[in-house]
Design a protein around this motif. Sequence first.
Motif, PDB file in Angstrom:
ATOM      1  N   ASN A   4       7.145   5.291   1.606  1.00  0.00           N
ATOM      2  CA  ASN A   4       5.746   5.588   1.968  1.00  0.00           C
ATOM      3  C   ASN A   4       4.848   4.378   1.757  1.00  0.00           C
ATOM      4  O   ASN A   4       3.725   4.484   1.244  1.00  0.00           O
ATOM      5  CB  ASN A   4       5.204   6.761   1.134  1.00  0.00           C
ATOM      6  N   THR A   5       5.353   3.215   2.141  1.00  0.00           N
ATOM      7  CA  THR A   5       4.651   1.975   1.833  1.00  0.00           C
ATOM      8  C   THR A   5       4.486   1.106   3.080  1.00  0.00           C
ATOM      9  O   THR A   5       5.422   1.002   3.880  1.00  0.00           O
ATOM     10  CB  THR A   5       5.405   1.181   0.749  1.00  0.00           C
ATOM     11  N   VAL A   6       3.327   0.513   3.192  1.00  0.00           N
ATOM     12  CA  VAL A   6       3.081  -0.489   4.229  1.00  0.00           C
ATOM     13  C   VAL A   6       2.779  -1.810   3.531  1.00  0.00           C
ATOM     14  O   VAL A   6       2.099  -1.833   2.507  1.00  0.00           O
ATOM     15  CB  VAL A   6       1.946  -0.059   5.188  1.00  0.00           C
ATOM     16  N   TYR A   7       3.325  -2.888   4.079  1.00  0.00           N
ATOM     17  CA  TYR A   7       3.204  -4.209   3.474  1.00  0.00           C
ATOM     18  C   TYR A   7       2.428  -5.155   4.392  1.00  0.00           C
ATOM     19  O   TYR A   7       2.385  -4.976   5.608  1.00  0.00           O
ATOM     20  CB  TYR A   7       4.590  -4.808   3.223  1.00  0.00           C
ATOM     21  N   LEU A   8       1.869  -6.178   3.777  1.00  0.00           N
ATOM     22  CA  LEU A   8       1.259  -7.262   4.543  1.00  0.00           C
ATOM     23  C   LEU A   8       1.675  -8.568   3.891  1.00  0.00           C
ATOM     24  O   LEU A   8       1.245  -8.880   2.785  1.00  0.00           O
ATOM     25  CB  LEU A   8      -0.267  -7.159   4.583  1.00  0.00           C
ATOM     26  N   ARG A   9       2.524  -9.289   4.577  1.00  0.00           N
ATOM     27  CA  ARG A   9       2.932 -10.602   4.103  1.00  0.00           C
ATOM     28  C   ARG A   9       1.952 -11.616   4.684  1.00  0.00           C
ATOM     29  O   ARG A   9       1.761 -11.675   5.903  1.00  0.00           O
ATOM     30  CB  ARG A   9       4.348 -10.928   4.573  1.00  0.00           C
ATOM     31  N   MET A  10       1.343 -12.408   3.812  1.00  0.00           N
ATOM     32  CA  MET A  10       0.328 -13.363   4.232  1.00  0.00           C
ATOM     33  C   MET A  10       0.780 -14.772   3.867  1.00  0.00           C
ATOM     34  O   MET A  10       0.958 -15.071   2.681  1.00  0.00           O
ATOM     35  CB  MET A  10      -1.012 -13.040   3.560  1.00  0.00           C
ATOM     36  N   SER A  27       4.549  -4.742   7.878  1.00  0.00           N
ATOM     37  CA  SER A  27       5.802  -3.997   7.954  1.00  0.00           C
ATOM     38  C   SER A  27       5.623  -2.686   7.196  1.00  0.00           C
ATOM     39  O   SER A  27       4.636  -2.502   6.489  1.00  0.00           O
ATOM     40  CB  SER A  27       6.962  -4.809   7.373  1.00  0.00           C
ATOM     41  N   ARG A  28       6.606  -1.810   7.345  1.00  0.00           N
ATOM     42  CA  ARG A  28       6.518  -0.528   6.682  1.00  0.00           C
ATOM     43  C   ARG A  28       7.888  -0.071   6.216  1.00  0.00           C
ATOM     44  O   ARG A  28       8.905  -0.442   6.820  1.00  0.00           O
ATOM     45  CB  ARG A  28       5.889   0.523   7.608  1.00  0.00           C
ATOM     46  N   ASP A  29       7.900   0.722   5.176  1.00  0.00           N
ATOM     47  CA  ASP A  29       9.126   1.331   4.662  1.00  0.00           C
ATOM     48  C   ASP A  29       8.838   2.820   4.528  1.00  0.00           C
ATOM     49  O   ASP A  29       8.191   3.250   3.578  1.00  0.00           O
ATOM     50  CB  ASP A  29       9.507   0.702   3.320  1.00  0.00           C
ATOM     51  N   ASN A  30       9.319   3.591   5.480  1.00  0.00           N
ATOM     52  CA  ASN A  30       9.021   5.021   5.475  1.00  0.00           C
ATOM     53  C   ASN A  30       9.670   5.734   4.290  1.00  0.00           C
ATOM     54  O   ASN A  30       9.172   6.768   3.843  1.00  0.00           O
ATOM     55  CB  ASN A  30       9.455   5.657   6.790  1.00  0.00           C
ATOM     56  N   CYS A  72       0.860  -1.179   0.000  1.00  0.00           N
ATOM     57  CA  CYS A  72       0.000   0.000   0.000  1.00  0.00           C
ATOM     58  C   CYS A  72       0.899   1.232   0.000  1.00  0.00           C
ATOM     59  O   CYS A  72       1.664   1.445   0.947  1.00  0.00           O
ATOM     60  CB  CYS A  72      -0.911   0.009   1.215  1.00  0.00           C
ATOM     61  N   VAL A  73       0.802   2.000  -1.068  1.00  0.00           N
ATOM     62  CA  VAL A  73       1.562   3.239  -1.165  1.00  0.00           C
ATOM     63  C   VAL A  73       0.677   4.394  -0.725  1.00  0.00           C
ATOM     64  O   VAL A  73      -0.471   4.527  -1.188  1.00  0.00           O
ATOM     65  CB  VAL A  73       2.060   3.464  -2.604  1.00  0.00           C
ATOM     66  N   VAL A  74       1.218   5.201   0.155  1.00  0.00           N
ATOM     67  CA  VAL A  74       0.485   6.343   0.709  1.00  0.00           C
ATOM     68  C   VAL A  74       1.092   7.623   0.166  1.00  0.00           C
ATOM     69  O   VAL A  74       2.300   7.866   0.340  1.00  0.00           O
ATOM     70  CB  VAL A  74       0.549   6.334   2.247  1.00  0.00           C
ATOM     71  N   SER A  75       0.308   8.432  -0.510  1.00  0.00           N
ATOM     72  CA  SER A  75       0.836   9.673  -1.069  1.00  0.00           C
ATOM     73  C   SER A  75       1.063  10.691   0.032  1.00  0.00           C
ATOM     74  O   SER A  75       0.477  10.610   1.111  1.00  0.00           O
ATOM     75  CB  SER A  75      -0.142  10.240  -2.101  1.00  0.00           C
ATOM     76  N   GLY A  76       1.945  11.643  -0.232  1.00  0.00           N
ATOM     77  CA  GLY A  76       2.169  12.710   0.728  1.00  0.00           C
ATOM     78  C   GLY A  76       3.317  12.411   1.666  1.00  0.00           C
ATOM     79  O   GLY A  76       3.876  11.316   1.684  1.00  0.00           O
ATOM     80  N   SER A  77       3.659  13.419   2.451  1.00  0.00           N
ATOM     81  CA  SER A  77       4.837  13.322   3.310  1.00  0.00           C
ATOM     82  C   SER A  77       4.501  12.983   4.749  1.00  0.00           C
ATOM     83  O   SER A  77       5.385  12.986   5.602  1.00  0.00           O
ATOM     84  CB  SER A  77       5.602  14.651   3.270  1.00  0.00           C
ATOM     85  N   ILE A  78       3.247  12.658   5.004  1.00  0.00           N
ATOM     86  CA  ILE A  78       2.847  12.429   6.394  1.00  0.00           C
ATOM     87  C   ILE A  78       2.915  10.971   6.800  1.00  0.00           C
ATOM     88  O   ILE A  78       2.649  10.625   7.946  1.00  0.00           O
ATOM     89  CB  ILE A  78       1.412  12.948   6.642  1.00  0.00           C
TER      90      ILE A  78
END
Length: 117
Positions: free
Chosen positions: A76-82, A70-73, A22-28
């Motif tokens: 700007n991405t959050v992951y879900l390994r299933m 997990s996340r990679d700041n 999941c990519v989140v736009s913006g700097s927040i």
Amino acid sequence: QVQLVESGGGLVQAGGSLRLSCVVSGSIFRIQNMGWYRQAPGKQRELVAGITIANAANYADSVRGRFTISRDNSENTVYLRMNSLKPEDTAVYYCNRLPTSGREFNWGQGTQVTVAS
């Protein structure tokens, strides 16, 4: 306005694995506690995993031990390994910030996960 773009879903056999992004736009992004939610047909959306800005993770009982958030700041991405997917994991998966970080952002389109038995 923040945009959420989920990807990585698909059709998989029971016992298989997928990794959602999941990519989140913006700097927040880096100051948001983030979560993965899912909604199965005829059911309410539920939170399955959350991760804080300090990388503390929590999971719903139904996925604990099988899913990893997990996340990679820097991306700007959050992951879900299933892993060890079950037919009952079939749902549309969404990301959004956790209530602890404020009101939810507008929901993205989600990504469909279908687990065949």
